[in-house]
Design a protein around this motif. Structure first.
Motif, PDB file in Angstrom:
ATOM      1  N   PHE A  28     -20.744 -22.195  12.376  1.00  0.00           N
ATOM      2  CA  PHE A  28     -19.501 -22.291  11.612  1.00  0.00           C
ATOM      3  C   PHE A  28     -19.786 -22.820  10.209  1.00  0.00           C
ATOM      4  O   PHE A  28     -19.310 -22.267   9.212  1.00  0.00           O
ATOM      5  N   LEU A  56     -13.357 -17.851   8.068  1.00  0.00           N
ATOM      6  CA  LEU A  56     -14.579 -17.094   8.360  1.00  0.00           C
ATOM      7  C   LEU A  56     -14.365 -15.632   8.015  1.00  0.00           C
ATOM      8  O   LEU A  56     -13.330 -15.054   8.363  1.00  0.00           O
ATOM      9  N   LEU A  82     -22.447 -12.330  10.818  1.00  0.00           N
ATOM     10  CA  LEU A  82     -21.754 -13.224  11.749  1.00  0.00           C
ATOM     11  C   LEU A  82     -21.704 -12.596  13.139  1.00  0.00           C
ATOM     12  O   LEU A  82     -22.013 -13.259  14.131  1.00  0.00           O
ATOM     13  N   LYS A 102     -18.742 -20.455   7.074  1.00  0.00           N
ATOM     14  CA  LYS A 102     -17.411 -20.774   6.542  1.00  0.00           C
ATOM     15  C   LYS A 102     -17.342 -20.478   5.050  1.00  0.00           C
ATOM     16  O   LYS A 102     -18.323 -20.588   4.319  1.00  0.00           O
TER      17      LYS A 102
END
Length: 169
Positions: free
Chosen positions: A134, A149, A155, A138
């Motif tokens: 995260f 996100l 990712l 972020k």
């Protein structure tokens, strides 16, 4: 064509609008949705149900209403933030440091579950990332003054896939 689709095609517009209202009422009665954030509530319900029905995944329970930063908790006490999206950005994460802060970031949760729906709000994928992932992914949302996100290929390939209907990479 499914039976439901055939029935819907025969309904008048007014009947479909009324049916939508009745479906929302029934979802609330069943505690599937709890707020006006229907997609977010569906994501939380689907995530918790998926974890609880999948061997090898922790059992989750919904966090009490109003709990900040988290939406579910495992029996081990692991905290989960659940975000729904039908696009390429999640909702925002409040309560974290601004980008210009020199303070160390206090860990607010152990995992983020990203529940991806298509434009018709059909479930496509559930991804899990940990706190360190995260922090890596972020992005600051200037208008909202909070983090979110972006659903990027990086990712998706870095995340643990909990559920996938189709390959969306």
């Amino acid at each position: 064509m499914s039976k439901i689709k055939m029935i819907l095609k025969d309904l008048k517009n007014e009947d479909i609008v009324n049916l939508y209202s009745e479906i929302i009422k029934e979802l609330k009665n069943r505690k599937i949705i709890r707020t006006k954030n229907i997609l977010g509530d569906l994501a939380e319900f689907i995530s918790i149900e998926t974890y609880n029905k999948t061997p090898g995944l922790p059992n989750l329970q919904a966090a009490p209403p109003g709990t900040q930063n988290i939406d579910a908790i495992s029996k081990k006490g692991e905290r989960y933030s659940i975000k729904a999206t039908s696009g390429n950005l999640t909702g925002v994460f409040y309560g974290l440091n601004d980008p210009d802060s020199n303070n160390p970031e206090l860990q607010k949760f152990e995992f983020v579950l990203i529940v991806i729906f298509n434009n018709e709000f059909e479930l496509q994928r559930i991804l899990e990332i940990n706190w360190n992932q995260f922090l890596k992914f972020k992005r600051w949302h200037k208008t909202m003054r909070a983090w979110n996100l972006s659903i990027t290929k990086e990712l998706i390939t870095s995340a643990k896939t909990i559920y996938s209907k189709v390959d969306i990479t």
